[in-house]
Design a protein around this motif. Structure first.
Motif, short mmCIF file in Angstrom:
data_model
loop_
_atom_site.label_atom_id
_atom_site.label_comp_id
_atom_site.label_asym_id
_atom_site.label_seq_id
_atom_site.Cartn_x
_atom_site.Cartn_y
_atom_site.Cartn_z
N THR A 59 0.82 -6.64 -2.13
CA THR A 59 0.42 -5.56 -1.23
C THR A 59 0.50 -4.21 -1.92
O THR A 59 -0.34 -3.32 -1.68
N VAL A 60 1.46 -4.04 -2.81
CA VAL A 60 1.72 -2.74 -3.42
C VAL A 60 0.77 -2.44 -4.58
O VAL A 60 0.40 -1.28 -4.81
N VAL B 169 -3.22 1.52 4.80
CA VAL B 169 -4.27 0.49 4.81
C VAL B 169 -3.77 -0.77 4.11
O VAL B 169 -3.95 -1.90 4.61
N ALA B 170 -3.12 -0.58 2.97
CA ALA B 170 -2.57 -1.73 2.24
C ALA B 170 -1.46 -2.40 3.04
O ALA B 170 -1.35 -3.64 3.06
N TYR C 246 -12.80 -5.40 1.78
CA TYR C 246 -14.07 -5.17 1.09
C TYR C 246 -14.71 -3.82 1.37
O TYR C 246 -15.47 -3.31 0.54
N VAL C 247 -14.43 -3.19 2.50
CA VAL C 247 -15.01 -1.86 2.75
C VAL C 247 -14.49 -0.81 1.78
O VAL C 247 -15.27 -0.03 1.21
N PRO C 248 -13.14 -0.72 1.51
CA PRO C 248 -12.67 0.29 0.55
C PRO C 248 -13.20 0.10 -0.86
O PRO C 248 -13.20 1.05 -1.65
N VAL C 249 -13.65 -1.13 -1.20
CA VAL C 249 -14.17 -1.37 -2.54
C VAL C 249 -15.39 -0.51 -2.82
O VAL C 249 -15.67 -0.15 -3.97
N ALA D 37 -7.89 -6.12 -6.34
CA ALA D 37 -6.75 -7.04 -6.26
C ALA D 37 -6.50 -7.51 -4.82
O ALA D 37 -5.94 -8.60 -4.60
N MET D 38 -6.94 -6.71 -3.84
CA MET D 38 -6.77 -7.11 -2.45
C MET D 38 -7.63 -8.31 -2.09
O MET D 38 -7.43 -8.95 -1.06
#
Length: 413
Positions: A63-64, A87-88, A123-126, A135-136
């Motif tokens: 997560t980090v 968000v994470a 996938y939106v923040p990508v 990595a998410m």
């Protein structure tokens, strides 16, 4: 068969059974048991008692890492602000919800909505963060494997794998060939490895929980089996002993007015039976009680003779019997004799041991039937012991006679 009050010799006198030496404390410590092993464990005890905590800890670095990469700009310039931390955290919480449910062997309530929310947050923040957020995608892959059926999950995982591959190609396009190969290998190999860690961790927690549930059931079953054994052995042991005490007490009372010496002998014999019963109870409590077929035949002859039952024995042709099968037959003779004395008005009885096609058969027949054959706890114990050595037992009334038969295979001897 020849009428007799004492049975013929069936075998040379048996030596007293030897009790196996008990293992030392060192040996017990070196041998793990089914219920609880005393052998040292490579895992801390608290991990085994709370297996979900390592699974929770596994989610923390996953997560980090993406917010750290994004804030410090691991790939190029910093591409996100501190707003990506919550968000994470939301992503980690959603994935942890899916993982803990998978560890219980189920899908959480409303999983479709939480799964859709997780995909959006992955996938939106990508779009504006790029490779620093890829990595998410590990969480998207893990949730897909945990929540969807294999036929749907595998194609979807393959599509999700295109995202890190595309991002890495875009970041190294035009660079050295070696760098392109290395980054492609990273994009293809690393996400599945972390995904396997999450999915495997959830599966491991589920297996550990099932193991503890199984061990609890085994412990309860072992306790139940031990109670049944003690109850059965006490019933069979004390049933005959108390019948013998009752018979000898009645006989002593009848002889008291006629023959004091004979009455005194019966009382002494009665106390001997009581002491033997006490020793038997102690041995049963320690699971060390052993029975002898020869001794049980002789005891049956003495008891039936004292009760005035004309008894015939046909047991001379068999060789010495040993092992679990002998125990089953010996207990059957004890229970059959007790059953006859307590529940019949027999005037005659026959006890027969014979061999037929690899099977040893015991038959106890008496003419004192009071009614239809009943299946009491004693006869149930005879059946349990016979089945324990792959044998059978039956109790029937035929032509006014009660017949108890027990068959055990010779290879069990």
């Amino acid at each position: 068969m020849t009428p007799s009050k004492t049975p013929p010799e069936t075998a040379p006198p048996e030596t007293p059974p030897k009790i196996a030496p008990q293992p030392s404390a060192k040996d017990r410590a070196a041998t793990p048991s089914v219920i609880g092993s005393t052998a040292p464990s490579i895992m801390p005890a608290w991990v085994l008692r709370h297996p979900h905590w390592p699974l929770v800890a596994l989610h923390v670095p996953l997560t980090v890492q993406a917010p750290v990469y994004s804030i410090i700009g691991m790939e190029g310039r910093p591409s996100a602000s501190l707003v990506m931390i919550p968000v994470a955290a939301a992503l980690g919480a959603l994935q942890l919800r899916h993982s803990l449910a998978a560890a219980r062997g189920e899908r959480p309530a409303g999983w479709r909505w939480s799964y859709a929310a997780l995909l959006l947050l992955v996938y939106v923040p990508v779009i504006w963060i790029g490779t620093n957020w890829e990595a998410m995608g590990i969480m998207a892959l893990a949730s897909t494997m945990m929540l969807l059926r294999p036929r749907t999950a595998l194609p979807l995982c393959a599509a999700e794998m295109l995202v890190p591959v595309t991002l890495e190609l875009k970041s190294v396009i035009g660079g050295p060939l070696l760098q392109i190969v290395i980054m492609l290998l990273y994009a293809v190999v690393v996400p599945p490895l972390f995904t396997a860690a999450l999915v495997g961790g959830a599966r491991l927690v589920r297996l550990v929980n099932e193991l503890y549930a199984t061990r609890t059931e085994l412990a309860a079953a072992a306790v139940g089996e031990e109670r049944v054994r003690v109850s059965r052995d006490l019933h069979d042991l004390l049933g005959q002993s108390l019948s013998a005490i009752s018979l000898k007490g009645d006989l002593a009372l009848r002889l008291l007015a006629k023959d004091v010496t004979a009455a005194r002998g019966e009382v002494e014999s009665l106390t001997g039976v009581a002491r033997e019963a006490l020793r038997g109870v102690r041995a049963i409590a320690r699971d060390e009680h052993a029975v002898s077929l020869r001794t049980e035949i002789e005891g049956a002859a003495a008891l039936l003779g004292a009760a005035g039952v004309d008894t015939e024995f046909d047991v001379a042709e068999l060789p010495p019997l040993r092992g679990p099968a002998q125990d089953a037959l010996a207990w059957a003779i004890r229970e059959g004799t007790t059953n006859l004395l307590r529940h019949s008005e027999a005037q005659s009885c026959s006890i027969t041991l014979s061999r037929h096609h690899g099977t040893v058969r015991l038959e106890i027949v008496n003419d004192g039937v009071r009614g239809v054959a009943a299946s009491g706890s004693g006869l149930a114990g005879v059946g349990e012991r016979a089945r324990a050595v792959s044998g059978t037992s039956a109790a029937v009334v035929r032509n006014g006679r009660f017949i108890l038969s027990v068959d055990v295979p010779e290879e069990a001897l």
